[in-house]
Every structure is written in structure tokens, then in C-alpha cells.
Scaffold this motif. Structure first.
Motif, PDB file in Angstrom:
ATOM      1  N   ARG A   1       0.820  -1.210   0.000  1.00 29.94           N
ATOM      2  CA  ARG A   1       0.000   0.000   0.000  1.00 29.94           C
ATOM      3  C   ARG A   1       0.857   1.266   0.000  1.00 29.94           C
ATOM      4  NH1 ARG A   1      -2.730   3.442  -1.048  1.00 29.94           N
ATOM      5  NH2 ARG A   1      -4.617   4.297  -0.100  1.00 29.94           N
ATOM      6  N   TRP A   2       2.069   1.198   0.523  1.00 32.92           N
ATOM      7  CA  TRP A   2       2.860   2.394   0.769  1.00 32.92           C
ATOM      8  C   TRP A   2       3.776   2.726  -0.399  1.00 32.92           C
ATOM      9  CZ3 TRP A   2       0.076   3.945   4.426  1.00 32.92           C
ATOM     10  CH2 TRP A   2      -0.405   3.067   5.389  1.00 32.92           C
ATOM     11  N   LEU A   3       3.772   3.996  -0.785  1.00 35.20           N
ATOM     12  CA  LEU A   3       4.718   4.490  -1.774  1.00 35.20           C
ATOM     13  C   LEU A   3       6.057   4.774  -1.105  1.00 35.20           C
ATOM     14  CD1 LEU A   3       1.788   5.141  -3.042  1.00 35.20           C
ATOM     15  CD2 LEU A   3       3.044   6.747  -4.487  1.00 35.20           C
ATOM     16  N   GLU A   4       7.087   5.015  -1.907  1.00 29.60           N
ATOM     17  CA  GLU A   4       8.440   5.191  -1.383  1.00 29.60           C
ATOM     18  C   GLU A   4       8.752   6.632  -1.001  1.00 29.60           C
ATOM     19  OE1 GLU A   4      10.861   1.666  -3.737  1.00 29.60           O
ATOM     20  OE2 GLU A   4      10.943   3.729  -4.513  1.00 29.60           O
ATOM     21  N   GLY A   5       7.899   7.566  -1.379  1.00 34.29           N
ATOM     22  CA  GLY A   5       8.183   8.968  -1.073  1.00 34.29           C
ATOM     23  C   GLY A   5       8.129   9.861  -2.294  1.00 34.29           C
ATOM     24  N   GLY A   6       7.421   9.430  -3.326  1.00 32.72           N
ATOM     25  CA  GLY A   6       7.303  10.255  -4.528  1.00 32.72           C
ATOM     26  C   GLY A   6       8.442  10.056  -5.498  1.00 32.72           C
ATOM     27  N   THR A   7       9.002   8.865  -5.557  1.00 33.30           N
ATOM     28  CA  THR A   7      10.121   8.574  -6.441  1.00 33.30           C
ATOM     29  C   THR A   7       9.623   8.324  -7.864  1.00 33.30           C
ATOM     30  OG1 THR A   7       9.973   6.197  -6.026  1.00 33.30           O
ATOM     31  CG2 THR A   7      11.365   7.510  -4.529  1.00 33.30           C
ATOM     32  N   SER A   8      10.570   8.227  -8.796  1.00 33.30           N
ATOM     33  CA  SER A   8      10.203   7.909 -10.167  1.00 33.30           C
ATOM     34  C   SER A   8       9.620   6.494 -10.253  1.00 33.30           C
ATOM     35  CB  SER A   8      11.399   8.069 -11.114  1.00 33.30           C
ATOM     36  OG  SER A   8      12.527   7.408 -10.624  1.00 33.30           O
ATOM     37  N   LYS A   9      10.038   5.611  -9.354  1.00 37.61           N
ATOM     38  CA  LYS A   9       9.440   4.277  -9.287  1.00 37.61           C
ATOM     39  C   LYS A   9       7.973   4.366  -8.896  1.00 37.61           C
ATOM     40  CE  LYS A   9       9.915  -0.186  -6.902  1.00 37.61           C
ATOM     41  NZ  LYS A   9      10.713  -0.945  -5.891  1.00 37.61           N
ATOM     42  N   ASP A  10       7.656   5.199  -7.893  1.00 40.06           N
ATOM     43  CA  ASP A  10       6.261   5.428  -7.513  1.00 40.06           C
ATOM     44  C   ASP A  10       5.460   5.959  -8.699  1.00 40.06           C
ATOM     45  OD1 ASP A  10       6.663   4.643  -4.879  1.00 40.06           O
ATOM     46  OD2 ASP A  10       7.001   6.680  -4.162  1.00 40.06           O
ATOM     47  N   MET A  11       6.045   6.909  -9.410  1.00 38.61           N
ATOM     48  CA  MET A  11       5.375   7.511 -10.563  1.00 38.61           C
ATOM     49  C   MET A  11       5.076   6.467 -11.625  1.00 38.61           C
ATOM     50  SD  MET A  11       6.774  10.578 -13.052  1.00 38.61           S
ATOM     51  CE  MET A  11       8.226   9.616 -13.520  1.00 38.61           C
ATOM     52  N   GLU A  12       6.046   5.606 -11.914  1.00 37.33           N
ATOM     53  CA  GLU A  12       5.858   4.585 -12.936  1.00 37.33           C
ATOM     54  C   GLU A  12       4.806   3.568 -12.490  1.00 37.33           C
ATOM     55  OE1 GLU A  12       5.850   2.369 -16.258  1.00 37.33           O
ATOM     56  OE2 GLU A  12       6.634   4.391 -15.970  1.00 37.33           O
ATOM     57  N   THR A  13       4.796   3.237 -11.196  1.00 31.85           N
ATOM     58  CA  THR A  13       3.783   2.302 -10.687  1.00 31.85           C
ATOM     59  C   THR A  13       2.381   2.868 -10.883  1.00 31.85           C
ATOM     60  OG1 THR A  13       5.274   1.344  -9.051  1.00 31.85           O
ATOM     61  CG2 THR A  13       2.918   1.147  -8.620  1.00 31.85           C
ATOM     62  N   GLN A  14       2.187   4.140 -10.526  1.00 31.02           N
ATOM     63  CA  GLN A  14       0.865   4.731 -10.704  1.00 31.02           C
ATOM     64  C   GLN A  14       0.527   4.861 -12.193  1.00 31.02           C
ATOM     65  OE1 GLN A  14       0.058   8.300  -8.466  1.00 31.02           O
ATOM     66  NE2 GLN A  14      -2.132   8.107  -8.805  1.00 31.02           N
ATOM     67  N   SER A  15       1.519   5.139 -13.016  1.00 24.43           N
ATOM     68  CA  SER A  15       1.275   5.211 -14.452  1.00 24.43           C
ATOM     69  C   SER A  15       0.793   3.865 -14.986  1.00 24.43           C
ATOM     70  CB  SER A  15       2.552   5.640 -15.181  1.00 24.43           C
ATOM     71  OG  SER A  15       2.362   5.658 -16.580  1.00 24.43           O
ATOM     72  N   ARG A  16       1.373   2.791 -14.507  1.00 19.09           N
ATOM     73  CA  ARG A  16       0.914   1.465 -14.941  1.00 19.09           C
ATOM     74  C   ARG A  16      -0.511   1.188 -14.479  1.00 19.09           C
ATOM     75  NH1 ARG A  16       4.975  -3.484 -14.285  1.00 19.09           N
ATOM     76  NH2 ARG A  16       3.196  -4.428 -15.417  1.00 19.09           N
TER      77      ARG A  16
ATOM     78  N   MET B   1      -7.163  12.805 -15.826  1.00 16.02           N
ATOM     79  CA  MET B   1      -7.261  13.832 -14.788  1.00 16.02           C
ATOM     80  C   MET B   1      -6.526  13.308 -13.567  1.00 16.02           C
ATOM     81  SD  MET B   1     -10.659  15.383 -12.855  1.00 16.02           S
ATOM     82  CE  MET B   1     -11.241  16.332 -14.251  1.00 16.02           C
ATOM     83  N   GLY B   2      -5.765  14.181 -12.901  1.00 15.98           N
ATOM     84  CA  GLY B   2      -5.049  13.745 -11.719  1.00 15.98           C
ATOM     85  C   GLY B   2      -4.892  14.870 -10.716  1.00 15.98           C
ATOM     86  N   PHE B   3      -4.845  14.483  -9.453  1.00 15.50           N
ATOM     87  CA  PHE B   3      -4.651  15.430  -8.359  1.00 15.50           C
ATOM     88  C   PHE B   3      -3.288  15.152  -7.737  1.00 15.50           C
ATOM     89  CE2 PHE B   3      -6.200  16.328  -3.714  1.00 15.50           C
ATOM     90  CZ  PHE B   3      -5.435  17.487  -3.667  1.00 15.50           C
ATOM     91  N   SER B   4      -2.496  16.214  -7.523  1.00 16.93           N
ATOM     92  CA  SER B   4      -1.217  16.128  -6.838  1.00 16.93           C
ATOM     93  C   SER B   4      -0.294  15.121  -7.523  1.00 16.93           C
ATOM     94  CB  SER B   4      -1.457  15.782  -5.369  1.00 16.93           C
ATOM     95  OG  SER B   4      -0.298  15.980  -4.596  1.00 16.93           O
ATOM     96  N   PHE B   5       0.136  14.056  -6.819  1.00 15.05           N
ATOM     97  CA  PHE B   5       1.048  13.091  -7.410  1.00 15.05           C
ATOM     98  C   PHE B   5       0.440  12.410  -8.632  1.00 15.05           C
ATOM     99  CE2 PHE B   5       3.552   9.122  -7.531  1.00 15.05           C
ATOM    100  CZ  PHE B   5       4.824   9.669  -7.547  1.00 15.05           C
ATOM    101  N   GLY B   6      -0.884  12.321  -8.649  1.00 21.10           N
ATOM    102  CA  GLY B   6      -1.556  11.750  -9.817  1.00 21.10           C
ATOM    103  C   GLY B   6      -1.302  12.552 -11.082  1.00 21.10           C
TER     104      GLY B   6
END
Length: 510
Positions: A180-195, A218-223
Motif C-alpha cells: 500500500r505504501w509508496l516510497e516517497g514520490g520517487t520515479s518508481k512510484d510515478m511509474e507504478t501509478q502510471s501502470r 485527470m489527476g490530483f497532486s502526485f496523480g
């Protein structure tokens, strides 16, 4: 909702006093349709995930909870009308605390808080009707990416508003790669949400009510950050709406992606930004002052219509329904609840008009978006706007190939002539056309398309013996001996030393 755990975290989560708001006071006026809602879970078998609250360390295929809002003709008297509590039960599930008693819900999640005002929200009725029947027809779709570790329902009032105005909205929670937990807004987190976003883009193809040529993100904040990289990977998106997306604040994370390519971000884009952070907050919270004015993505985009709106009564948390209703207020910079609700309503109106303009080709909506606030009778004390138009993008072989593909490789000569009149610098190299024609000709079911490419090629290069030789080969492969002989002869006429044409003609004419 959790919003972001990056360098800008402190902007959004300073807690002083609770707000007093309600859906009724926000007053998002429903459009012509009633709103249906479904929530279910799909499984992504290509990725592994662990539910930490099971305490068994078991690895499972990645679950993707999905919430979807849509137009319906169903009346509230025929189906169950949801409440805010029903949405927060989905929050519990997505936070992997589904067995949590409802009476502990507000205390359990610190972003909510157990206050009399928040308890009153739980019983508020919303517009959505659970599991109502989809309205017949084809509707544009908005694929939503939530803020950092937030729920699929974080902006439910906006979603209902869009659905009542003829859009389908689909959303899944923001969650980490492995848990459930992201790493802190890393590029890995970004790619995971993109997938996860791409998973939803695939999911919508299961619905016959969706127009797949009209898809917005449409996305909010990190989205918003995840959406930006998704656009660079996918050519099926028609427009992007960013609700104070952190592509503005953390452009460096975007740049780290192997998919980063600004030239592929060539669709209409709007970014709705929070108010300027007061100087005393910048100083006391050690926030870089440039966050008030720096926007590298906006400055860097060249090939799309780009809009930036700043809402002077909204801080970051209030770009989501849950934030407006439940979030603590920071009395150093937050406006009154009345102003927050009014600006959230205005934000929703702008988002709708942008989507109407770009997904429904609504000229009235386009004029609204193109206008300055004062031209729409909106005070610039509420919102300010800047925009820029795209420069003309160079049209090259790859662009023409994509265009030809979209036309099924039919009528390529008039398509080329039309493209050339619009883009005089267009040059289709002989070798590239020959290679494409051969690849298509010997690919199952694409022989006719390959022949069409060769016909275009000899139209552009009528003195190329090699192209006529390749065209003859394609005809021969299609058992069209007559045209094969004609084109081998033409190749030999242009190059009498073409031994392949000599041999083939001898073989065919015998």
C-alpha cells in the motif's frame, strides 16, 4: 486524503482548525443525467503485491480496486442512493482496513478526524446511485489518478458532477509498487501509478458505452505527475486535466523516467494551481519561494495548447472533495470555508468546460476556456489565467506512417499530397518506404497494404528500379502474375542490369 510526501509536503498538511462545509453548500449543480456508480476489484496478474494488514507475508497478484461513475436514467427511488459514509467504506477497503468498525473510521484516518462537523458529513446523501443501469450511448471517459496514496473516491463530488454532464469517470487508488505504501514520490512510484492508469485505460474497453476516441486523463497532486508520464507513453489520450499536479513542483522526478519525451506531449493540457504561499509560511516552513512561480513543464511544452489557472482561494488540499469536507484548515493561509467551497465549485466548472471543449468539441466551452476570467464574469481575485498556443510541429516520416496506419494504408497518394500541401518540408525517403512496403507485404493479412505503400513509393520515385522490383515481388507473392510481369519489366527498363528482374521475367514468361 494523503496528498504528497515530497519536498512540498509541508505546504499542504499544517493543522490548526477544522472546516465547516457540506455538499449542499458546495452546490455543484447536477447536469441532465442521473449518476450511476459501481465499485469492484480487478487483478493485474503481471505484478506481485502484498497486503500488509493480512500479516502473513503472502504475495498475491496486484489487486486494482476500481470506482466508476456514469450517466444513467435510473431514478433515485429505484436504486440505493449513496451517502458520504458509503464512499468512506471504499476508503477503508482501499486502505486495507475493511473490517474497521464505522464508528472508528474518522479517528482511524488522521486526514479525516472525529469532530462533530465531520460526523455530520457521514450521513450526507450524494447524487450517485449504486449499481444503476448504464445509459445507452457512447460517452467520453475521464481516467483519474488520485493524489499520493489516496483513494479512488477522493474527488467524488467532482466525479458525480462530470457524470451528470455526460462523462464516464473511472478511478483506482494510488498505492505503492509492492505494498500500500509508496516510497516517497520517487520515479518508481510515478511509474507504478502510471501502470495503474494504463490498466484503467485497458479496463474501459470492457464497456460498450465508452467512446474510445475521447479519453482524457485527470489527476490530483502526485496523480498529475503520473499522468504526465502516461501521456508520453500513450497516443490514445486526447486531453489532460491536472488538479495542482506535482509535475509543477517536482519536474525533476518526471525527467528521470526513461519514457520522458516532451515531443510526445502534444495534446491540450490544463493545470489548476493552488494560491501563492504567503511569505511567512515560506520562511517558517523552509519552502523554496520558486514554488510560487516556477513551472518548468508549462514552459517546456511546445506542441500543445497549454493553460495554467491559479485559484487564489484554494490551498493544495482543497482540490479534492475529501479535502474540502474533512481537511484541517491552516489559519495562516487558508481562506474561509465559504470561499473554499465557492472556489472548489468554480474549479469543477472550469474542469467541465475544458473537457467539453476538447472531448465534445463544444465551441461555447472552448470560448469559455480561451477567455480571460473577466470575460466570463469571474473576478480575477478568484482566479488568474495564462496560456500559450503550440508551435507547428515538424511532420516527418514517422508522423506520416502513423497517419497512414490510421487510414488503414488506403488512398495513400491523395493522403500524401494533402500532407505535403500542409507540411511542405515532408520528405519520405525511398529506402524507408521500400522497407515498410516489404515488411507489410510479408506480414500475414497485410499484403494489400504493402502494395499500397509501394504504389505510393513509385509515385514519389518513378525512376527507382528497386521500388518497381519490390512492387513486382509483392504482386507475385499475391499470385498476381500479370502485374508482377508489368513491374519487373518497368524495373528492367530503368535498370537493364537488374539480374533479379531478368531471372524472374524469364521464369514467369516461360
Amino acid at each position: 486524503m494523503r496528498t504528497i510526501v515530497l519536498m512540498t509536503l509541508v505546504l499542504f498538511q499544517v493543522c490548526f482548525i477544522k472546516g465547516q462545509t457540506s455538499l449542499k453548500e458546495i452546490n455543484l449543480e447536477k447536469g441532465e443525467y442521473n449518476v450511476g456508480f459501481k465499485h469492484y476489484t480487478r487483478i493485474d496478474s503481471t505484478r506481485i503485491y502484498q497486503i500488509e494488514n493480512n500479516f502473513d507475508n503472502q504475495l498475491i497478484n496486484r489487486p486494482i480496486p476500481i470506482s466508476i461513475w456514469y450517466p444513467t436514467k435510473t431514478k433515485s427511488s429505484e436504486f440505493n442512493q449513496l451517502s458520504v459514509l458509503d464512499y468512506l467504506k471504499i476508503l477503508k477497503e482501499e486502505e486495507e482496513s475493511k473490517n474497521l468498525p464505522n464508528e472508528l473510521l474518522l479517528d482511524w484516518f488522521p486526514d479525516l478526524g472525529d469532530t462533530p462537523q465531520n460526523r455530520a458529513h457521514l450521513s450526507e446523501k450524494v447524487n450517485a446511485l449504486s449499481d444503476a443501469v448504464f445509459l445507452e450511448g457512447k460517452f467520453p471517459v475521464v481516467v483519474y489518478a488520485p493524489s499520493y496514496q489516496a483513494s479512488s473516491i477522493e474527488n467524488f463530488a467532482l466525479f458525480e458532477y462530470l457524470a451528470s454532464n455526460g462523462f464516464i469517470v473511472i478511478s483506482s487508488p494510488s498505492r505503492g509498487t509492492d505494498t500500500r505504501w509508496l516510497e516517497g514520490g520517487t520515479s518508481k512510484d510515478m511509474e507504478t501509478q502510471s501502470r495503474d492508469i494504463e490498466f484503467l485505460i485497458k479496463e474501459i474497453h470492457k464497456y460498450e458505452n465508452i467512446d474510445f476516441d475521447r479519453i482524457a486523463l485527470m489527476g490530483f497532486s502526485f496523480g498529475g505527475l503520473a499522468n504526465a508520464i502516461t501521456v508520453m507513453k500513450n497516443k490514445t489520450i486526447s486531453a489532460v486535466v491536472s488538479l495542482d499536479g506535482t509535475e509543477r513542483y517536482n519536474y525533476s522526478v518526471l525527467e528521470k523516467s526513461p519514457y520522458f519525451n516532451l515531443d510526445r506531449f502534444d495534446i491540450p493540457y490544463v493545470h489548476f494551481a493552488q494560491k501563492d504561499i504567503p511569505e511567512d509560511v515560506l520562511t517558517s516552513d523552509n519552502i523554496p519561494a520558486e514554488l510560487n512561480y516556477k513551472f518548468q513543464l508549462y514552459d517546456s511544452l511546445k506542441y500543445s495548447d497549454v493553460y495554467s489557472y491559479k485559484f487564489h482561494d484554494l490551498t493544495h488540499s482543497y482540490f479534492g472533495t475529501i479535502g474540502v469536507l474533512f481537511a484541517y484548515r491552516d489559519k495562516r493561509q487558508d481562506k474561509s470555508d465559504e470561499k473554499i467551497m465557492a472556489s472548489y465549485k468554480l474549479l469543477s466548472k472550469y474542469a467541465l468546460q475544458f473537457l467539453n471543449a476538447n472531448l465534445k468539441n463544444d465551441e461555447k466551452a472552448r470560448k469559455f476556456i480561451e477567455n480571460g476570467p473577466h470575460e466570463n464574469n469571474i473576478s480575477e481575485n478568484l482566479v488568474s489565467k495564462k496560456m500559450k498556443k503550440p508551435i507547428t510541429k515538424e511532420f516527418d516520416y514517422k508522423d506520416f506512417k502513423d497517419l497512414a496506419l490510421n487510414h488503414g494504408y488506403k488512398d495513400l497518394i491523395p493522403l500524401y499530397q494533402k500532407s505535403l500541401s500542409k507540411y511542405p518540408s515532408l520528405k519520405l525517403e525511398e529506402g524507408m518506404l521500400n522497407n515498410l512496403g516489404l515488411r507489410l507485404s510479408f506480414n500475414a493479412g497485410m499484403l494489400e497494404k504493402g502494395i499500397n505503400v509501394f504504389l505510393l513509393a513509385v509515385h514519389i520515385y518513378p525512376n527507382s528500379a528497386n521500388l518497381y522490383d519490390s512492387l513486382a515481388l509483392a504482386y507475385l507473392y499475391n499470385n498476381d502474375v500479370k502485374n508482377a510481369i508489368t513491374n519487373y519489366r518497368k524495373s528492367l527498363e530503368l535498370n537493364p542490369e537488374n539480374q533479379n528482374a531478368i531471372d524472374k521475367l524469364k521464369e514467369l514468361e516461360e
